[in-house]
Design a protein around this motif. Structure first.
Motif, mmCIF file in Angstrom:
data_model
loop_
_atom_site.group_PDB
_atom_site.id
_atom_site.type_symbol
_atom_site.label_atom_id
_atom_site.label_comp_id
_atom_site.label_asym_id
_atom_site.label_seq_id
_atom_site.Cartn_x
_atom_site.Cartn_y
_atom_site.Cartn_z
ATOM 1 N N LYS A 81 28.719 40.224 41.156
ATOM 2 C CA LYS A 81 30.015 40.065 41.818
ATOM 3 C C LYS A 81 30.179 38.665 42.401
ATOM 4 C CE LYS A 81 32.935 42.323 45.260
ATOM 5 N NZ LYS A 81 33.010 43.390 46.249
ATOM 6 N N SER A 82 29.106 38.103 42.927
ATOM 7 C CA SER A 82 29.185 36.783 43.548
ATOM 8 C C SER A 82 29.372 35.669 42.519
ATOM 9 C CB SER A 82 27.931 36.507 44.378
ATOM 10 O OG SER A 82 26.819 36.229 43.539
ATOM 11 N N PRO A 104 36.242 32.885 34.232
ATOM 12 C CA PRO A 104 37.614 33.374 34.403
ATOM 13 C C PRO A 104 37.989 34.509 33.449
ATOM 14 C CG PRO A 104 37.579 30.987 34.409
ATOM 15 C CD PRO A 104 36.194 31.442 34.032
ATOM 16 N N PHE A 105 37.366 34.574 32.291
ATOM 17 C CA PHE A 105 37.659 35.647 31.330
ATOM 18 C C PHE A 105 37.525 37.024 31.975
ATOM 19 C CE2 PHE A 105 36.174 38.742 28.230
ATOM 20 C CZ PHE A 105 37.182 38.687 27.277
ATOM 21 N N PHE A 106 36.559 37.186 32.859
ATOM 22 C CA PHE A 106 36.315 38.486 33.470
ATOM 23 C C PHE A 106 37.278 38.805 34.614
ATOM 24 C CE2 PHE A 106 32.104 37.780 31.504
ATOM 25 C CZ PHE A 106 32.123 38.896 30.682
#
Length: 65
Positions: free
Chosen positions: A47-48, A54-56
């Protein structure tokens, strides 16, 4: 907004509760230290770092026919 690729769309439309089409992998190379919640640590680490890809951060938006 980008369109899904043909391959991505085929996975999306082919997915059902009885036949999930997602794929994932996890490799653990050693035992965790005592009293360590390894899954929470993995989740928090992932998560960090998600902002680095950016795709995710993209979200599926359904449009009309």
């Amino acid at each position: 907004m980008d369109r899904l690729s043909t391959l991505d769309a085929s996975f999306l439309y082919g997915e059902a509760p009885e036949s999930p089409m997602h794929v994932a992998g996890l490799a653990i190379f050693g035992p965790p230290p005592d009293n360590t919640d390894i899954f929470a640590a993995f989740r928090d680490r992932l998560k960090s770092r998600l902002h680095l890809v950016p795709f995710f951060q993209r979200k599926l938006a359904l449009t009309g026919p």
